[in-house]
Scaffold this motif. Structure first.
Motif, PDB file in Angstrom:
ATOM      1  N   ARG A 139     -95.751 -75.421 -73.653  1.00  0.00           N
ATOM      2  CA  ARG A 139     -96.016 -75.795 -72.449  1.00  0.00           C
ATOM      3  C   ARG A 139     -94.955 -76.232 -71.670  1.00  0.00           C
ATOM      4  NH1 ARG A 139     -97.405 -80.416 -69.887  1.00  0.00           N
ATOM      5  NH2 ARG A 139     -97.004 -81.590 -71.671  1.00  0.00           N
ATOM      6  N   LEU A 140     -94.462 -75.637 -70.753  1.00  0.00           N
ATOM      7  CA  LEU A 140     -93.296 -76.432 -69.911  1.00  0.00           C
ATOM      8  C   LEU A 140     -93.606 -77.453 -68.978  1.00  0.00           C
ATOM      9  CD1 LEU A 140     -91.642 -72.764 -69.173  1.00  0.00           C
ATOM     10  CD2 LEU A 140     -91.092 -74.198 -71.268  1.00  0.00           C
ATOM     11  N   GLY A 141     -92.494 -78.024 -68.735  1.00  0.00           N
ATOM     12  CA  GLY A 141     -92.511 -78.879 -67.422  1.00  0.00           C
ATOM     13  C   GLY A 141     -92.006 -78.205 -66.521  1.00  0.00           C
ATOM     14  N   HIS A 142     -92.210 -78.769 -65.253  1.00  0.00           N
ATOM     15  CA  HIS A 142     -91.827 -78.104 -64.015  1.00  0.00           C
ATOM     16  C   HIS A 142     -90.356 -77.901 -63.864  1.00  0.00           C
ATOM     17  CE1 HIS A 142     -95.970 -79.233 -62.685  1.00  0.00           C
ATOM     18  NE2 HIS A 142     -95.777 -78.231 -61.843  1.00  0.00           N
ATOM     19  N   GLY A 143     -89.734 -76.784 -63.866  1.00  0.00           N
ATOM     20  CA  GLY A 143     -88.378 -76.692 -63.875  1.00  0.00           C
ATOM     21  C   GLY A 143     -87.655 -76.527 -65.209  1.00  0.00           C
ATOM     22  N   GLU A 144     -88.734 -76.289 -66.250  1.00  0.00           N
ATOM     23  CA  GLU A 144     -88.258 -76.312 -67.575  1.00  0.00           C
ATOM     24  C   GLU A 144     -87.856 -74.936 -67.836  1.00  0.00           C
ATOM     25  OE1 GLU A 144     -89.401 -77.707 -72.207  1.00  0.00           O
ATOM     26  OE2 GLU A 144     -90.575 -78.383 -70.399  1.00  0.00           O
ATOM     27  N   THR A 188     -88.351 -69.503 -66.634  1.00  0.00           N
ATOM     28  CA  THR A 188     -88.321 -71.036 -65.933  1.00  0.00           C
ATOM     29  C   THR A 188     -89.563 -70.982 -65.206  1.00  0.00           C
ATOM     30  OG1 THR A 188     -86.083 -70.847 -65.850  1.00  0.00           O
ATOM     31  CG2 THR A 188     -87.163 -72.410 -64.652  1.00  0.00           C
ATOM     32  N   TRP A 189     -90.436 -72.112 -65.499  1.00  0.00           N
ATOM     33  CA  TRP A 189     -91.683 -72.406 -64.653  1.00  0.00           C
ATOM     34  C   TRP A 189     -91.237 -73.429 -63.754  1.00  0.00           C
ATOM     35  CZ3 TRP A 189     -95.801 -76.437 -65.241  1.00  0.00           C
ATOM     36  CH2 TRP A 189     -96.886 -76.129 -64.515  1.00  0.00           C
ATOM     37  N   TRP A 190     -91.440 -72.958 -62.325  1.00  0.00           N
ATOM     38  CA  TRP A 190     -91.187 -73.983 -61.276  1.00  0.00           C
ATOM     39  C   TRP A 190     -92.525 -74.510 -60.826  1.00  0.00           C
ATOM     40  CZ3 TRP A 190     -86.304 -74.411 -60.975  1.00  0.00           C
ATOM     41  CH2 TRP A 190     -85.437 -73.527 -61.211  1.00  0.00           C
ATOM     42  N   GLY A 191     -93.656 -74.306 -61.325  1.00  0.00           N
ATOM     43  CA  GLY A 191     -94.832 -74.898 -60.883  1.00  0.00           C
ATOM     44  C   GLY A 191     -95.827 -73.895 -60.359  1.00  0.00           C
ATOM     45  N   HIS A 192     -97.229 -73.932 -60.356  1.00  0.00           N
ATOM     46  CA  HIS A 192     -98.283 -72.942 -60.217  1.00  0.00           C
ATOM     47  C   HIS A 192     -97.804 -71.717 -60.507  1.00  0.00           C
ATOM     48  CE1 HIS A 192    -101.628 -72.233 -57.654  1.00  0.00           C
ATOM     49  NE2 HIS A 192    -100.914 -71.296 -56.782  1.00  0.00           N
ATOM     50  N   ALA A 193     -97.923 -70.579 -60.023  1.00  0.00           N
ATOM     51  CA  ALA A 193     -97.765 -69.296 -60.430  1.00  0.00           C
ATOM     52  C   ALA A 193     -96.144 -68.826 -60.514  1.00  0.00           C
ATOM     53  CB  ALA A 193     -98.587 -68.070 -59.807  1.00  0.00           C
ATOM     54  N   THR A 194     -95.414 -69.786 -59.962  1.00  0.00           N
ATOM     55  CA  THR A 194     -94.027 -69.411 -59.729  1.00  0.00           C
ATOM     56  C   THR A 194     -93.088 -69.411 -61.033  1.00  0.00           C
ATOM     57  OG1 THR A 194     -94.116 -70.162 -57.441  1.00  0.00           O
ATOM     58  CG2 THR A 194     -91.946 -69.907 -58.193  1.00  0.00           C
ATOM     59  N   CYS A 195     -92.551 -68.219 -61.498  1.00  0.00           N
ATOM     60  CA  CYS A 195     -91.625 -68.246 -62.621  1.00  0.00           C
ATOM     61  C   CYS A 195     -90.361 -67.618 -62.347  1.00  0.00           C
ATOM     62  CB  CYS A 195     -92.395 -67.808 -63.974  1.00  0.00           C
ATOM     63  SG  CYS A 195     -93.844 -68.545 -64.216  1.00  0.00           S
ATOM     64  N   THR A 196     -89.349 -67.906 -63.074  1.00  0.00           N
ATOM     65  CA  THR A 196     -88.144 -66.862 -62.908  1.00  0.00           C
ATOM     66  C   THR A 196     -88.002 -66.366 -64.459  1.00  0.00           C
ATOM     67  OG1 THR A 196     -86.898 -68.025 -61.391  1.00  0.00           O
ATOM     68  CG2 THR A 196     -85.763 -66.726 -62.875  1.00  0.00           C
TER      69      THR A 196
END
Length: 256
Positions: free
Chosen positions: A243-248, A6-14
């Motif tokens: 390419r993910l959207g934020h929260g995707e 999951t990409w939350w934005g910037h360099a923040t991922c789960t």
């Protein structure tokens, strides 16, 4: 359980692998100094739920104390060697901090996390005289996921990282000009060709931008993700790029 990113934005991922949640470089702020979040809603509370957190380097948009304070007390946080000395507030958050250098490994439940080098100034800026390495991490479980942090392209990257299945690569930044030690879409595509994972996700772009600079080189904010997808298709055609959207969320195994 399939690996999920999951990409939350910037360099923040789960990265969820083998039922274990690993969070990278958490940044949950609407504003940070001269930066403002210009795209994507703030991550929801679930984004701060993690079995371990990986911090790639000490810059305040990657090691962000207010965001780390949202973690549950006792959460394992893996940081570059020297972080606690350079950022004293880190020791007051009630987290279980582990310092590592390139080559070190830590165990997180069924996962193994290995620190790898990154080409980037890892100091706490602007007043960080003490050297601290910038890192990437390889998370190994059902898949091997490479989180590059902030890095430039360097000759030994593929050898240092090793074989990986998924690559989370930075492709931009938060200002109109990328300094030394960063990947733009073209260099990220070169890195992708060298690493040769099965899947890749572009990160570190299109989230934060300096206040008052909306009209200055706006393509550097909006276009890096799409540009990386185009360049990767030519440079590394065997890699599935999402390419993910934020929260995707994305399940790399489903792309095969």
């Amino acid at each position: 359980m399939p690996v999920e990113v999951t990409w939350w934005g910037h360099a923040t991922c789960t990265v969820e692998d083998s039922g274990t949640r690993v969070l990278t470089d958490p940044l949950f702020a609407r504003r940070l100094a001269h930066l403002r979040r210009r795209r994507g809603e703030l991550p929801p509370p679930e984004a701060a739920v993690a079995d371990a957190v990986l911090v790639s380097h000490l810059h305040s948009d990657h090691l962000h104390l207010p965001s780390l304070a949202r973690l549950a007390p006792g959460t394992r946080v893996v940081v570059p060697r020297g972080a606690v000395r350079s950022v004293p507030g880190l020791a007051r958050l009630g987290l279980r901090v582990t310092e590592v250098a390139p080559g070190d490994e830590v165990t997180v439940g069924p996962l193994t996390v290995r620190a790898v080098p990154a080409l980037h100034d890892g100091r706490r800026l602007p007043l960080g005289p003490r050297r601290s390495p910038a890192l990437g991490f390889v998370i190994s479980g059902e898949e091997r996921t490479y989180f590059a942090g902030d890095t430039g392209l360097f000759d030994a990257m593929a050898d240092e990282v090793g074989e990986v299945d998924v690559a989370l690569l930075p492709v931009g930044g938060w200002g109109p000009f990328l300094g030394h030690g960063h990947l733009d879409p073209g260099r990220a595509a070169e890195a992708l060709a060298a690493l040769a994972p099965r899947s890749a996700v572009p990160v570190h772009y299109g989230t934060y931008w300096p206040i008052g600079m909306d009209g200055i080189r706006p393509h550097e904010f909006h276009s890096p993700g799409d540009e990386f997808v185009r360049k990767a298709a030519r440079t590394a055609p065997g890699v599935s790029v999402r390419r993910l959207g934020h929260g995707e969320r994305f399940r790399p195994g489903a792309a095969r």
